[in-house]
Design an enzyme around this catalytic site. Structure first.
Site, PDB file in Angstrom:
ATOM      1  N   GLU A 225       0.888  -1.176   0.000  1.00  0.00           N
ATOM      2  CA  GLU A 225       0.000   0.000   0.000  1.00  0.00           C
ATOM      3  C   GLU A 225       0.917   1.214   0.000  1.00  0.00           C
ATOM      4  OE1 GLU A 225      -3.205  -0.075  -0.223  1.00  0.00           O
ATOM      5  OE2 GLU A 225      -3.402  -2.236  -0.011  1.00  0.00           O
TER       6      GLU A 225
ATOM      7  N   CYS B 111      -2.131   9.252   2.492  1.00  0.00           N
ATOM      8  CA  CYS B 111      -1.748   8.672   1.194  1.00  0.00           C
ATOM      9  C   CYS B 111      -2.749   9.026   0.091  1.00  0.00           C
ATOM     10  CB  CYS B 111      -1.626   7.165   1.328  1.00  0.00           C
ATOM     11  SG  CYS B 111      -3.075   6.438   2.109  1.00  0.00           S
TER      12      CYS B 111
ATOM     13  N   GLU C 112       4.784  13.003  -4.793  1.00  0.00           N
ATOM     14  CA  GLU C 112       4.035  13.001  -3.532  1.00  0.00           C
ATOM     15  C   GLU C 112       4.795  13.852  -2.517  1.00  0.00           C
ATOM     16  OE1 GLU C 112       3.999   9.476  -0.982  1.00  0.00           O
ATOM     17  OE2 GLU C 112       1.845   9.738  -0.710  1.00  0.00           O
TER      18      GLU C 112
HETATM   19  P1  NAD Z   1       8.455   4.772   4.670  1.00  0.00           P
HETATM   20  O1  NAD Z   1       8.442   3.982   3.417  1.00  0.00           O
HETATM   21  O2  NAD Z   1       9.598   5.681   4.920  1.00  0.00           O
HETATM   22  O3  NAD Z   1       8.395   3.819   5.958  1.00  0.00           O
HETATM   23  C1  NAD Z   1       7.335   2.917   6.164  1.00  0.00           C
HETATM   24  C2  NAD Z   1       7.805   1.787   7.051  1.00  0.00           C
HETATM   25  O4  NAD Z   1       8.801   1.039   6.364  1.00  0.00           O
HETATM   26  C3  NAD Z   1       8.425   2.218   8.376  1.00  0.00           C
HETATM   27  O5  NAD Z   1       8.008   1.330   9.377  1.00  0.00           O
HETATM   28  C4  NAD Z   1       9.917   2.070   8.102  1.00  0.00           C
HETATM   29  O6  NAD Z   1      10.685   1.844   9.263  1.00  0.00           O
HETATM   30  C5  NAD Z   1       9.937   0.866   7.201  1.00  0.00           C
HETATM   31  N1  NAD Z   1      11.104   0.749   6.322  1.00  0.00           N
HETATM   32  C6  NAD Z   1      11.901   1.743   5.842  1.00  0.00           C
HETATM   33  N2  NAD Z   1      12.837   1.231   5.022  1.00  0.00           N
HETATM   34  C7  NAD Z   1      12.627  -0.111   4.975  1.00  0.00           C
HETATM   35  C8  NAD Z   1      13.251  -1.191   4.285  1.00  0.00           C
HETATM   36  N3  NAD Z   1      14.293  -0.994   3.464  1.00  0.00           N
HETATM   37  N4  NAD Z   1      12.763  -2.438   4.452  1.00  0.00           N
HETATM   38  C9  NAD Z   1      11.694  -2.662   5.253  1.00  0.00           C
HETATM   39  N5  NAD Z   1      11.068  -1.680   5.937  1.00  0.00           N
HETATM   40  C10 NAD Z   1      11.528  -0.421   5.797  1.00  0.00           C
HETATM   41  O7  NAD Z   1       7.072   5.550   4.703  1.00  0.00           O
HETATM   42  P2  NAD Z   1       6.586   6.616   5.785  1.00  0.00           P
HETATM   43  O8  NAD Z   1       7.337   7.878   5.551  1.00  0.00           O
HETATM   44  O9  NAD Z   1       6.586   6.005   7.129  1.00  0.00           O
HETATM   45  O10 NAD Z   1       5.047   6.811   5.369  1.00  0.00           O
HETATM   46  C11 NAD Z   1       4.626   7.696   4.401  1.00  0.00           C
HETATM   47  C12 NAD Z   1       4.331   6.968   3.101  1.00  0.00           C
HETATM   48  O11 NAD Z   1       3.362   5.953   3.346  1.00  0.00           O
HETATM   49  C13 NAD Z   1       3.716   7.871   2.059  1.00  0.00           C
HETATM   50  O12 NAD Z   1       4.305   7.613   0.814  1.00  0.00           O
HETATM   51  C14 NAD Z   1       2.243   7.466   2.046  1.00  0.00           C
HETATM   52  O13 NAD Z   1       1.581   7.732   0.843  1.00  0.00           O
HETATM   53  C15 NAD Z   1       2.346   6.007   2.342  1.00  0.00           C
HETATM   54  N6  NAD Z   1       1.074   5.500   2.872  1.00  0.00           N
HETATM   55  C16 NAD Z   1       0.291   4.721   2.054  1.00  0.00           C
HETATM   56  C17 NAD Z   1      -0.944   4.262   2.498  1.00  0.00           C
HETATM   57  C18 NAD Z   1      -1.819   3.413   1.620  1.00  0.00           C
HETATM   58  O14 NAD Z   1      -2.787   2.858   2.129  1.00  0.00           O
HETATM   59  N7  NAD Z   1      -1.545   3.282   0.332  1.00  0.00           N
HETATM   60  C19 NAD Z   1      -1.374   4.564   3.804  1.00  0.00           C
HETATM   61  C20 NAD Z   1      -0.550   5.342   4.612  1.00  0.00           C
HETATM   62  C21 NAD Z   1       0.681   5.800   4.132  1.00  0.00           C
END
Ligand code: NAD
Length: 494
Positions: free
Chosen positions: A267, A301, A398
């Site tokens: 997601e 998101c 974004e």
């Molecule tokens: P992010 O990708 O930086 O981090 C998300 C999670 O992934 C965190 O728990 C982080 O620690 C972990 N992570 C980071 N690098 C990783 C790796 N290499 N391997 C495994 N895990 C890793 O995202 P964010 O900044 O926390 O959240 C914002 C983003 O989330 C935005 O792009 C937003 O659009 C998206 N989002 C999408 C939805 C949806 O339903 N489509 C919902 C909420 C947020």
């Protein structure tokens, strides 16, 4: 209203107790890693808690425990699983006030949003999935190539095993519920890795699940950062990763997971169009656009960050939007007046400000906002940008903050082309009194969720997920059951 943050921060320890442990096998255990990460209040910068930065050894322990628990959870009677999910919903409801408080302190979002959206969404998800737990059915279908009476064939939907759930910081509890509830309903066990920015409600959820009587090891929680998430993705004992976060991280996870052929649901990000036709109820569209663009400071998101407005009403919409948004109180999430809270971190605010500065350098017009607030907390004013071209960064990427572009259009095909001219395809909105236009838009826009004369309404029955770089797979509804089961065909010669 002045908020006494220090006093509120002290309440966190009363609710959570020590936050120095991780949750494995139904118990709080000392992590192998002795590194920690700190959580701060985005509205003031006040230190809130320090939690473990789990390492590969901690993930290994959690996955092993989830694997052990899977053996009994997968054969638990579906109605018993349903009861567990219902009880979790009950206990969340009974603790809604403290959970909303924790969520507001950790994310900065207004308390009213935490309570009336995030908490409700989590509770509804557990209740809805409780209702599906005993309805995870295969099919019995006659074989297409065999004469009748010679074979009996059917399909089964079986749990996958251990699910690794990785969540972001914008809806920590709701996103966790959207993963745990369907995974458990289908008979899987889970290891959760919450965002390093917002671990608090996930930790509280762990204790509440024990209190609700969930068997040990069915859900395990290891706090940490990207390195902890990587260890989970790399672990050969994980059968599927369900990830919510940025597209860049999702792409990385998909590549790494393919080494073990670990299944992946993603997601990801969005850049959603929100289209206003001149025949719409324009006042409702303006009010709707304010929420679509600036709910939770645009850290959503599905935020409607690309507004397209029919040219004949452009001036009216921009003026109405400006006066509506400028009247929205900005402040600490615990202040009951607040409609716009802070951004998650100073680093993230700098990123958002960088996009707006870039738009200025490009010669685009800032219709309102466009600046940080002085003082403590990571506040940035809701901002609208006019004149963006189809290749402007603010229109393509974004931003994940309170920044919207507003672009005029003249007719349906033009606006559909513009709406679909994006790497993303998570959500879309359309405002019109003409249902023919609404249907045409809904059919042709490339988005996983389309709102007509509303925006951001989410329900557990409706699939949630994206086209294009917004992800793979769907959460919610019966669609989620497909994500957490493996179909098996059985063919019996009679
Ligand atoms: P992010 O990708 O930086 O981090 C998300 C999670 O992934 C965190 O728990 C982080 O620690 C972990 N992570 C980071 N690098 C990783 C790796 N290499 N391997 C495994 N895990 C890793 O995202 P964010 O900044 O926390 O959240 C914002 C983003 O989330 C935005 O792009 C937003 O659009 C998206 N989002 C999408 C939805 C949806 O339903 N489509 C919902 C909420 C947020």
């Amino acid at each position: 209203m002045a908020v006494d943050v220090a006093q509120h921060a002290a309440r966190i320890e009363t609710i959570l107790g020590s936050t120095s442990k991780i949750f494995i096998g139904g118990e709080w255990v000392t992590p192998a890693s002795n590194e920690t990460i700190e959580s701060h209040d985005p509205g003031s910068g006040t230190f809130l808690a320090s939690v473990p930065l789990g390492g590969a050894e901690d993930i290994d322990a959690a996955v092993n425990e989830a694997r052990r628990a899977f053996q009994s959870w997968k054969v638990t009677a579906p109605l018993e699983r349903a009861q567990h999910l219902w009880r979790i919903a009950d206990i969340l409801e009974a603790h809604a006030e403290e959970l909303a408080f924790l969520e507001t302190m950790d994310t900065g979002k207004p308390l009213d949003h935490a309570k009336n959206y995030d908490l409700k969404s989590a509770i509804n998800e557990f209740r809805f999935m409780s209702g599906l737990a005993a309805r995870i059915n295969g099919q019995a279908a006659p074989m297409a190539t065999m004469p009748g009476g010679t074979f009996h064939s059917f399909t089964r939907l079986q749990p996958l095993g251990v699910i690794g759930a990785i969540t972001p910081w914008n809806f920590p509890l709701a996103n966790t519920a959207w993963k745990i509830a369907p995974a458990l309903a289908c008979g899987n066990t889970v290891v959760v890795k919450p965002s390093e920015e917002t671990p608090l409600t996930t930790l509280r959820l762990a204790q509440l699940m024990v209190d609700a009587g969930l068997p040990r090891g069915v859900v395990n929680i290891v706090t940490g950062d990207g390195s902890t998430g990587r260890a989970l993705v790399n672990h050969p004992g994980v059968d599927k990763i369900t990830f919510t976060g940025s597209t860049a991280t999702g792409q990385h996870i998909a590549k790494v997971a393919s080494d073990n052929m670990t299944r992946v649901a993603l997601e990801l990000g969005g850049k959603s169009p929100n289209v206003v036709f001149a025949d719409a109820d324009v006042d409702a569209a303006i009010a709707g656009a304010s929420a679509a663009s600036f709910w939770d400071s645009g850290e959503v998101c599905s935020a409607g960050t690309r507004m397209y407005v029919e040219r004949s009403i452009m001036e009216r919409v921009v003026d109405g939007f400006r006066s509506t948004v400028e009247a929205m109180p900005i402040g600490h999430g615990l202040d009951p007046e607040t409609l716009i809270g802070p951004l998650i971190s100073g680093k993230h605010r700098n990123k958002v400000a960088g996009y707006v500065d870039g738009a200025r350098e490009e010669g685009l017009e800032i219709a309102f906002g466009g600046e940080s607030l002085e003082g403590d907390g990571n506040f940035y004013r809701p901002t609208a940008i006019l004149g963006a071209k189809s290749d402007s960064r603010v229109l393509r990427e974004e931003i994940f903050g309170p920044v919207v572009t507003i672009v005029p259009f003249d007719e349906m095909n033009e606006v559909l082309t513009a709406a679909n001219d994006s790497d993303y395809g998570l959500a879309a909105g359309v405002w019109t009194s003409d249902m023919t236009k609404a249907h045409h838009f809904a059919e042709n826009v490339e988005a996983g969720m389309v709102w007509v004369n509303c925006y951001g309404v989410v329900d557990p029955t409706l699939p949630w997920g994206g086209f294009k770089k917004s992800g793979w797979g769907r959460e919610n509804g019966e669609y989620a059951l497909q994500e957490f089961t493996e179909p098996k065909g059985v063919c019996m010669k009679l």
